[in-house]
Design an enzyme around this catalytic site. Structure first.
Site, PDB file in Angstrom:
ATOM      1  N   LYS A 195       0.791  -1.297  -0.080  1.00 45.21           N
ATOM      2  CA  LYS A 195      -0.040  -0.110   0.146  1.00 45.21           C
ATOM      3  C   LYS A 195       0.877   1.285   0.003  1.00 45.21           C
ATOM      4  CE  LYS A 195      -0.747   0.668   4.819  1.00 45.21           C
ATOM      5  NZ  LYS A 195       0.344   1.849   5.064  1.00 45.21           N
ATOM      6  N   THR A 196       2.079   1.253   0.871  1.00 45.34           N
ATOM      7  CA  THR A 196       2.760   2.544   0.768  1.00 45.34           C
ATOM      8  C   THR A 196       3.432   2.876  -0.817  1.00 45.34           C
ATOM      9  OG1 THR A 196       3.483   1.989   2.896  1.00 45.34           O
ATOM     10  CG2 THR A 196       4.811   3.654   1.844  1.00 45.34           C
ATOM     11  N   ASP A 226      -3.849   7.637   3.990  1.00 43.72           N
ATOM     12  CA  ASP A 226      -3.452   6.328   4.352  1.00 43.72           C
ATOM     13  C   ASP A 226      -4.003   5.860   5.708  1.00 43.72           C
ATOM     14  OD1 ASP A 226      -1.638   3.924   4.521  1.00 43.72           O
ATOM     15  OD2 ASP A 226       0.016   5.178   5.394  1.00 43.72           O
ATOM     16  N   GLU A 227      -4.329   4.301   5.657  1.00 41.87           N
ATOM     17  CA  GLU A 227      -4.949   3.734   6.948  1.00 41.87           C
ATOM     18  C   GLU A 227      -6.037   4.288   7.229  1.00 41.87           C
ATOM     19  OE1 GLU A 227      -3.377   1.187   8.000  1.00 41.87           O
ATOM     20  OE2 GLU A 227      -0.968   1.545   8.084  1.00 41.87           O
ATOM     21  N   GLN A 276      -7.916  -4.693   9.161  1.00 42.07           N
ATOM     22  CA  GLN A 276      -6.803  -4.286  10.225  1.00 42.07           C
ATOM     23  C   GLN A 276      -7.344  -2.929  10.970  1.00 42.07           C
ATOM     24  OE1 GLN A 276      -2.506  -4.561   8.624  1.00 42.07           O
ATOM     25  NE2 GLN A 276      -3.407  -4.803   6.733  1.00 42.07           N
ATOM     26  N   ARG A 313       2.212 -10.104  10.499  1.00 42.95           N
ATOM     27  CA  ARG A 313       3.463  -9.529  10.679  1.00 42.95           C
ATOM     28  C   ARG A 313       4.733 -10.540  10.236  1.00 42.95           C
ATOM     29  NH1 ARG A 313       1.937  -5.524   9.399  1.00 42.95           N
ATOM     30  NH2 ARG A 313       0.072  -6.616   9.220  1.00 42.95           N
TER      31      ARG A 313
END
Length: 741
Positions: free
Chosen positions: A33-34, A223-224, A254, A601
């Site tokens: 995503k980044t 973002d997020e 998330q 993770r």
């Protein structure tokens, strides 16, 4: 020069090229995503010819914002020359702080406002509780601040809360809320929530300001998005009134911050809010093995509040997840520490994360790591800007910048000590209350009236001279020089140098590092106010060190990070999912999302563990009350490789003798002792004692333990006792208050 988009997969490329109108990018864990956000910004600048100053990107941590900026600059380094500050990439709070620095006077505040951190807020709330005569046993400062934060973010004012109050507790909260707000306003200060709230108020109240930011930022990236609250939602709506070139990136699976106000409905209802929105799913995962993705997907698929996606990878299928069942919590952490030590000892240099649900679980993990000699980094510990000497120096800068800052005044008026006692400080506080003055104004008033004793007046006059001198110097000194001046004028350096202790030397080094940080801020062109804002807004997530081989952190802190090896501990009902979520369907869904975050993770190896016994409030729980987490049951058995304490290889005798911190280690010690005695290995019989080796005893602090050795008798009896969770203790039986269990 290669095409900018050649490095993207099909879904990523589609997301980058969809630049007109609202866009929702559902980015699964590890799907890049980044990468998409940064390529999208670069694409807008290079291909669509959008001026960089017309682009805004907001995220949640300083680290994420810095990473985004650096990646955009790297992508365009050979293509476009970017001016400093363009495009505008920052956290929500930093963006709002920059808006308010320019326009907050329209809301009746001074532009030199201070930002109060948690310590400052606690100081103010304690004063409010004292002023209302409540006592901290009636109103916990932290508890009250948490409730006020929740109330604020619902858009409820003190007057509205009071009108709605149906019981004395809510009326008391409304009174504290109102007084707290009065004190912040009088100090020309904002707390973290205010940065968002006041910016939204400003945009609603001033159509001129709102229109100017709409015209400036023609492309907005968020973002997020799943972690935004209602105030952040309103902020984004206000910034995109004139155009809707809005791209939000997030993953409903998330969304893990409901407890601090995040509203999952923002992402679930995006298409309702923006009917013309496109939706693109990023489902190719570049981080984890397929088995890890399948296991995590099986858990989160039980949730109802989700849009749904299926993650896949072209990596290998990978190893099964390891599931360790321990007899008790001490055995669990011994297993984890031993496995971590094995990872660290072998090449290549893989990193490890041990993740847990609450900070309280870190103690036994830290003790076990230290016994194994493992160096680790604890995230969520004491950050640089939270250190007392750093906060003292910053408080001098804040007061020089904003004389109405009562929290800064209270912190440093007698730091370092200058003979200003409690009686003098109470006189100033009373003068401030009576005259509705700031503490600084009260100081000026009392010096003018000369009502205080001569000694107190001299001390206060000296303090006033220091602060006034600093206020004058800040106008023409560089930031680094200004902080050097603070340390010299206040005598802070001199006091630490005279102490000549190891702790004092460490504090001196920290202060030198603060000057270095100010020097770096100078190089970036930051003003004093902007540097102070930065220091106030540093979060735990910004403390993560990517170079650390072993990291201990909560599951919440781990979001956005990745590790070759992940240990997820404490997988029991009541621990994870947390007991506060039991009976709450939405709460259990959020706990399940948190489990999904923790599992994803891991890149290569994921180990889950739980204990049949866990100490609670100094007592051990029993087998029938400790149950494995429901999340373990939701993972397909075919993806797990179970093991238990019976298959846990023991340590060498020396290591076990030093640990003696669990039921199994004590049993082993006693077996080996009996074996040595049977073979005549003991050089001399143990002295007689009425306390039998191997017997169970109860201690008021350490709980139930096992006697390992007893020497002498009567009042001189010395016992060596192992207490699970506390280790080996040597006690005088007569004074220890032991009971036979």
């Amino acid at each position: 020069m290669p095409n900018l988009l050649d490095q993207l997969n099909r879904q990523q490329r589609a997301a980058v090229e969809a630049t007109d109108g609202p866009l929702l990018i559902l980015a699964g864990a590890g799907s890049g995503k980044t990468r998409v956000i940064t390529y999208r910004i670069a694409y807008l600048i290079e291909t669509r010819q959008v001026p960089p100053e017309n682009i805004l990107a907001v995220t949640f941590t300083n680290k994420a914002a810095a990473q985004m900026r650096e990646r955009v600059e790297a992508l365009l380094s050979e293509r476009v020359r970017l001016r400093p500050g363009a495009p505008h990439v920052s956290t929500f709070h930093s963006f709002c702080g920059s808006v308010l620095r320019r326009h907050i006077d329209r809301l009746g505040y001074g532009r030199d406002f201070s930002i109060y951190d948690e310590d400052d807020q606690l100081r103010v709330m304690k004063a409010c509780i004292q002023e209302l005569g409540l006592g901290q046993e009636v109103a916990s400062p932290r508890g009250v601040l948490s409730k006020i934060s929740y109330t604020k973010n619902r858009g409820c004012s003190p007057h509205e809360l009071e009108a709605q109050a149906a019981n004395p507790e809510t009326r008391r909260l409304a009174s504290l809320y109102g007084l707290y707000e009065e004190k912040l306003r009088a100090a020309n200060a904002l707390d973290f929530d205010d940065l968002l709230l006041k910016t939204v108020d400003l945009l609603y109240q001033s159509s001129e300001v709102c229109q100017s930011y709409n015209q400036r930022f023609r492309h907005v990236q968020v973002d997020e998005y799943q972690d935004t609250n209602r105030i952040q939602y309103q902020l984004i709506r206000q910034l995109t009134l004139l155009q809707q070139n809005l791209c939000v990136v997030g993953d409903e699976d998330q969304s893990i911050y409901r407890w601090r106000g995040a509203d999952i409905e923002n992402i679930l209802n995006f298409e309702r809010d923006y009917p013309q929105a496109k939706v693109i799913r990023l489902e190719q995962n570049y981080r984890s093995t397929q088995i890890i993705l399948d296991a995590a997907g099986a858990v989160v698929s039980r949730n109802l509040a989700r849009k749904g996606k299926t993650l896949w990878t072209d990596r290998s299928r990978g190893e099964k997840l390891r599931l360790f069942e321990a007899r008790n919590a001490e055995e669990e952490v011994e297993f984890v520490a031993r496995e971590v030590a094995a990872v660290v000892a072998r090449p290549p240099d893989e990193n490890v994360a041990v993740l847990y649900r609450t900070n309280a679980q870190s103690r036994v993990l830290e003790e076990s790591m230290r016994r194994q000699g493992i160096k680790y980094r604890l995230v969520g510990g004491f950050s640089f800007y939270a250190r007392a000497e750093i906060k003292d120096a910053l408080a001098y800068a804040r007061l020089a910048n904003n004389p109405r800052d009562d929290a800064a005044f209270a912190r440093i008026v007698n730091c370092p000590p200058r003979g200003i006692g409690d009686t003098t400080l109470e006189a100033l506080a009373q003068s401030a209350r009576q005259g509705r003055l700031s503490r600084w104004e009260a100081l000026e008033h009392e010096l003018y009236e000369q009502r205080l004793p001569a000694r107190a007046r001299r001390a206060l006059e000296g303090f006033r001279t220091i602060v006034k001198g600093l206020a004058e110097e800040r106008e023409h000194l560089r930031l680094a020089e200004f902080f050097e001046e603070i340390l010299e004028r206040t005598g802070y350096l001199e006091v630490l140098q005279q102490e000549n202790q190891a702790s004092s030397q460490e504090r001196l080094e920290n202060l030198r590092e603060l000057v270095n940080a100010a020097d770096e801020a100078d190089a970036r062109g930051l003003s004093l106010a902007e540097f102070l804002d930065h220091a106030s807004l540093v979060s735990d997530a910004d403390d993560y060190d990517e170079r650390a081989r072993v990291t201990l952190m909560t599951l919440h802190s781990a979001k956005g990070l990745e590790f070759e090896n992940v240990f997820l501990v404490g997988m029991e009902e009541g621990v994870f999912p947390h007991r506060f979520s039991s009976g709450d369907a939405a709460g259990i869904e959020e706990e399940r999302r948190l489990c999904y975050v923790g599992m994803t993770r891991a890149k290569d190896h994921l180990t889950l563990s739980w204990a049949r016994q866990r100490r609670s409030f100094g007592r051990d729980s029993f087998d029938d009350t400790t149950k494995p987490s429901r999340f373990l049951e939701e993972i397909p058995r075919a993806l797990l490789e179970p093991s238990s304490s019976e298959s846990f290889a023991g340590k060498s005798r020396t290591q076990w003798d030093h640990a003696l911190n669990s039921v199994s280690s004590v049993e082993r010690f006693l077996r080996e002792r009996r074996a040595r005695e049977a073979l005549g290995a003991s050089s001399a019989p143990a002295p007689y004692s009425s306390w039998r080796v191997g017997a169970k005893v109860r201690h008021a602090k350490f709980g139930i333990g096992t006697i390992l050795n007893a020497e002498s008798q009567g009042e001189d009896t010395k016992l060596t006792v192992s207490f699970p969770g506390y280790g080996r203790k040597k006690l005088m039986a007569h004074f220890a208050g032991l009971e036979r269990a």
